[in-house]
Design a protein around this motif. Sequence first.
Motif, PDB file in Angstrom:
ATOM      1  N   GLU A 181      12.124   8.937   5.866  1.00  0.00           N
ATOM      2  CA  GLU A 181      11.758   9.624   4.635  1.00  0.00           C
ATOM      3  C   GLU A 181      13.010  10.117   3.928  1.00  0.00           C
ATOM      4  OE1 GLU A 181       8.216  12.146   4.561  1.00  0.00           O
ATOM      5  OE2 GLU A 181       8.097  11.921   6.735  1.00  0.00           O
ATOM      6  N   ASN A 182      13.009   9.952   2.606  1.00  0.00           N
ATOM      7  CA  ASN A 182      14.130  10.401   1.773  1.00  0.00           C
ATOM      8  C   ASN A 182      15.465   9.826   2.253  1.00  0.00           C
ATOM      9  OD1 ASN A 182      12.347  12.090   0.252  1.00  0.00           O
ATOM     10  ND2 ASN A 182      12.472  13.622   1.889  1.00  0.00           N
ATOM     11  N   GLY A 183      15.409   8.562   2.697  1.00  0.00           N
ATOM     12  CA  GLY A 183      16.624   7.881   3.107  1.00  0.00           C
ATOM     13  C   GLY A 183      17.156   8.273   4.469  1.00  0.00           C
ATOM     14  N   LYS A 184      16.391   9.046   5.246  1.00  0.00           N
ATOM     15  CA  LYS A 184      16.863   9.502   6.552  1.00  0.00           C
ATOM     16  C   LYS A 184      15.860   9.139   7.648  1.00  0.00           C
ATOM     17  CE  LYS A 184      19.540  13.420   4.771  1.00  0.00           C
ATOM     18  NZ  LYS A 184      19.755  14.892   4.839  1.00  0.00           N
ATOM     19  N   TYR A 185      16.406   8.760   8.802  1.00  0.00           N
ATOM     20  CA  TYR A 185      15.577   8.450   9.958  1.00  0.00           C
ATOM     21  C   TYR A 185      15.377   9.701  10.810  1.00  0.00           C
ATOM     22  CZ  TYR A 185      16.452   3.542   8.866  1.00  0.00           C
ATOM     23  OH  TYR A 185      16.522   2.327   8.233  1.00  0.00           O
ATOM     24  N   GLY A 186      14.176   9.824  11.368  1.00  0.00           N
ATOM     25  CA  GLY A 186      13.919  10.894  12.314  1.00  0.00           C
ATOM     26  C   GLY A 186      14.326  10.471  13.715  1.00  0.00           C
ATOM     27  N   GLU A 187      13.960  11.274  14.685  1.00  0.00           N
ATOM     28  CA  GLU A 187      14.230  10.930  16.074  1.00  0.00           C
ATOM     29  C   GLU A 187      13.132   9.992  16.579  1.00  0.00           C
ATOM     30  OE1 GLU A 187      16.730  11.467  18.275  1.00  0.00           O
ATOM     31  OE2 GLU A 187      17.778  12.131  16.462  1.00  0.00           O
ATOM     32  N   PRO A 188      13.498   8.892  17.234  1.00  0.00           N
ATOM     33  CA  PRO A 188      12.479   7.977  17.753  1.00  0.00           C
ATOM     34  C   PRO A 188      11.555   8.672  18.750  1.00  0.00           C
ATOM     35  CG  PRO A 188      14.639   6.943  17.750  1.00  0.00           C
ATOM     36  CD  PRO A 188      14.861   8.387  17.438  1.00  0.00           C
ATOM     37  N   VAL A 189      10.265   8.351  18.660  1.00  0.00           N
ATOM     38  CA  VAL A 189       9.252   8.947  19.532  1.00  0.00           C
ATOM     39  C   VAL A 189       8.610   7.845  20.366  1.00  0.00           C
ATOM     40  CG1 VAL A 189       7.080  10.229  19.619  1.00  0.00           C
ATOM     41  CG2 VAL A 189       8.792  10.781  17.869  1.00  0.00           C
TER      42      VAL A 189
ATOM     43  N   LEU B  81       2.521   4.095   6.982  1.00  0.00           N
ATOM     44  CA  LEU B  81       3.229   5.294   7.419  1.00  0.00           C
ATOM     45  C   LEU B  81       4.670   5.188   6.930  1.00  0.00           C
ATOM     46  CD1 LEU B  81       2.015   5.322  11.135  1.00  0.00           C
ATOM     47  CD2 LEU B  81       1.044   6.626   9.244  1.00  0.00           C
ATOM     48  N   LYS B  82       5.332   6.288   6.855  1.00  0.00           N
ATOM     49  CA  LYS B  82       6.735   6.270   6.444  1.00  0.00           C
ATOM     50  C   LYS B  82       7.599   6.118   7.686  1.00  0.00           C
ATOM     51  CE  LYS B  82       6.105   9.048   2.268  1.00  0.00           C
ATOM     52  NZ  LYS B  82       6.442  10.307   1.564  1.00  0.00           N
ATOM     53  N   GLY B  83       7.846   4.871   8.078  1.00  0.00           N
ATOM     54  CA  GLY B  83       8.647   4.658   9.263  1.00  0.00           C
ATOM     55  C   GLY B  83       8.548   3.253   9.805  1.00  0.00           C
ATOM     56  N   PHE B  84       8.975   3.085  11.051  1.00  0.00           N
ATOM     57  CA  PHE B  84       9.055   1.774  11.688  1.00  0.00           C
ATOM     58  C   PHE B  84       8.633   1.879  13.150  1.00  0.00           C
ATOM     59  CE2 PHE B  84      12.119   1.852   8.286  1.00  0.00           C
ATOM     60  CZ  PHE B  84      12.079   0.583   7.726  1.00  0.00           C
ATOM     61  N   PHE B  85       8.143   0.762  13.674  1.00  0.00           N
ATOM     62  CA  PHE B  85       7.960   0.594  15.108  1.00  0.00           C
ATOM     63  C   PHE B  85       9.090  -0.288  15.627  1.00  0.00           C
ATOM     64  CE2 PHE B  85       3.609   0.955  13.364  1.00  0.00           C
ATOM     65  CZ  PHE B  85       3.233   2.131  13.988  1.00  0.00           C
TER      66      PHE B  85
ATOM     67  N   SER C 215       0.835  -1.191   0.000  1.00  0.00           N
ATOM     68  CA  SER C 215       0.000   0.000   0.000  1.00  0.00           C
ATOM     69  C   SER C 215       0.873   1.245   0.000  1.00  0.00           C
ATOM     70  CB  SER C 215      -0.902   0.007   1.236  1.00  0.00           C
ATOM     71  OG  SER C 215      -0.120  -0.031   2.406  1.00  0.00           O
ATOM     72  N   THR C 216       0.283   2.366  -0.412  1.00  0.00           N
ATOM     73  CA  THR C 216       1.012   3.619  -0.441  1.00  0.00           C
ATOM     74  C   THR C 216       1.342   4.064   0.972  1.00  0.00           C
ATOM     75  OG1 THR C 216      -0.155   4.243  -2.448  1.00  0.00           O
ATOM     76  CG2 THR C 216       0.919   6.007  -1.218  1.00  0.00           C
ATOM     77  N   ALA C 217       2.564   4.527   1.183  1.00  0.00           N
ATOM     78  CA  ALA C 217       2.966   4.990   2.507  1.00  0.00           C
ATOM     79  C   ALA C 217       2.588   6.449   2.682  1.00  0.00           C
ATOM     80  CB  ALA C 217       4.469   4.811   2.695  1.00  0.00           C
ATOM     81  N   HIS C 218       2.178   6.794   3.865  1.00  0.00           N
ATOM     82  CA  HIS C 218       1.826   8.168   4.190  1.00  0.00           C
ATOM     83  C   HIS C 218       2.642   8.613   5.391  1.00  0.00           C
ATOM     84  CE1 HIS C 218      -1.742   7.901   1.591  1.00  0.00           C
ATOM     85  NE2 HIS C 218      -1.894   6.695   2.089  1.00  0.00           N
ATOM     86  N   SER C 219       2.903   9.894   5.473  1.00  0.00           N
ATOM     87  CA  SER C 219       3.630  10.417   6.624  1.00  0.00           C
ATOM     88  C   SER C 219       2.651  10.910   7.677  1.00  0.00           C
ATOM     89  CB  SER C 219       4.564  11.551   6.197  1.00  0.00           C
ATOM     90  OG  SER C 219       3.840  12.555   5.529  1.00  0.00           O
ATOM     91  N   GLY C 220       1.542  10.173   7.848  1.00  0.00           N
ATOM     92  CA  GLY C 220       0.526  10.568   8.811  1.00  0.00           C
ATOM     93  C   GLY C 220       0.972  10.312  10.235  1.00  0.00           C
ATOM     94  N   LYS C 221       0.367  11.029  11.165  1.00  0.00           N
ATOM     95  CA  LYS C 221       0.687  10.869  12.574  1.00  0.00           C
ATOM     96  C   LYS C 221       0.068   9.589  13.102  1.00  0.00           C
ATOM     97  CE  LYS C 221       0.061  13.164  17.030  1.00  0.00           C
ATOM     98  NZ  LYS C 221      -0.562  14.314  17.710  1.00  0.00           N
ATOM     99  N   PHE C 222       0.840   8.825  13.865  1.00  0.00           N
ATOM    100  CA  PHE C 222       0.341   7.603  14.482  1.00  0.00           C
ATOM    101  C   PHE C 222      -0.417   7.989  15.744  1.00  0.00           C
ATOM    102  CE2 PHE C 222       0.816   3.937  17.340  1.00  0.00           C
ATOM    103  CZ  PHE C 222       0.322   2.930  16.531  1.00  0.00           C
ATOM    104  N   THR C 223      -1.735   7.787  15.742  1.00  0.00           N
ATOM    105  CA  THR C 223      -2.579   8.208  16.849  1.00  0.00           C
ATOM    106  C   THR C 223      -3.153   6.990  17.544  1.00  0.00           C
ATOM    107  OG1 THR C 223      -3.189  10.217  15.644  1.00  0.00           O
ATOM    108  CG2 THR C 223      -4.560   9.608  17.524  1.00  0.00           C
TER     109      THR C 223
END
Length: 410
Positions: A242-250, A218-222, A17-25
Amino acid sequence: MLSRILSITSMICLFASTAHSGKFTVSETPKNMGKQVNSTVNDFAPAVSPDGSYMIFNSNRNGKYQDLFISYFRDGSWSVPEALAILNSPFNDETPFISSDGRFLVFASDRDGSMELRGSEPGQVMVSFDIYWSENLNGQWTPPEPMPGQINTAHHERTPSITPDGRLYYTRWLFGDSSRTVLLEAENVDGNFVNPRPMAGPFNTGYRDVGLIPARDLKGFFFASNRADSRGMFDLYFVSFENGKYGEPVNLGDKINSTANEMYLTRADQRYYISSNRDGGIGLFDLYSAFVFAKEANFETRAIHFDYDKADIKKESYPYLDALSAFLKENSDIRLEIVGHTDLQGADEYNSKLSLERAESVKKYLTGKGLGEERFKTTGAGKTQPVVKKTGKGFDELNRRTEFRIIKDK
């Protein structure tokens, strides 16, 4: 058999499925899946099929070692788990992961044939955990084989997962030292997983990061970790990619994490599933689940069921709709288009009418929970937008669904 793994990347990409950068709620706290699923010992690492119709996990309910079990979601509840004899060995089989198309399963095992390490005593041989894979052909899993390539070593390789573009993620425990873990990634080249390397970015920084699971829409990992802000020994986190870069874990917060251990989060059909040994459980580690919605992404579900040939919502659908109602009350700015879809059976005009009536039934249920009618629009797509252009068992179930599209103000 190894030739079939050449198709992993192409097959997964076809169905991803298409990935989205939506907030995980997190919409509600996880609930114990009950004695129907959980045992008085360990039940761990839920891997749920993309359509939410079955779940594979590991448990030692049958004795000393961990085995893989399967449970099916039927008529609103999970069936009694059954051991997967074709996949299990006389030793440990654990931490399963199902690919995003449902065709491949990867897991860890210390069965005969895994990499061996000489012990400290003369003649002593110790067997490590290696990663294995199996393919689902015509509803049956094939006998497992070691993951091809450069993955398995004399140390422990565990908690594998595969992304839609064919990358393999897994955790390595150094043999004899369970406190030292390394998250690694490898790529698929001509059917072999090669170039394994420690993950950079926010990982492998002195904490124990384990069980990296792709977030399917979502664009990311758990993943689970004992980071400084964890509430228990292991908490669940989300990290964007996103774009080959990881954000800060939340940290996913105290609605999902407790002062005990939460690990191995997977999602399917707006539900999330975890393993936890929190207070009040049935066994040691239990399986828990709850509903979850992405705030900025369209979503669809097959958890809303109707009477045959009617628009009457079945009672088994109420928990999903109640969770959606609670989510919408917490997010009053969200407006939704409710789209009904049918399978490819029957006449076009009839299916369009039925799908619209079912979308209207969903709207009526939600407005009956105190949500304003102005927040919803209904559409009957009939059979014009199938997920798969096929009919028959399995295909019809995929096409019969309710879609929720975010209405964005112009």
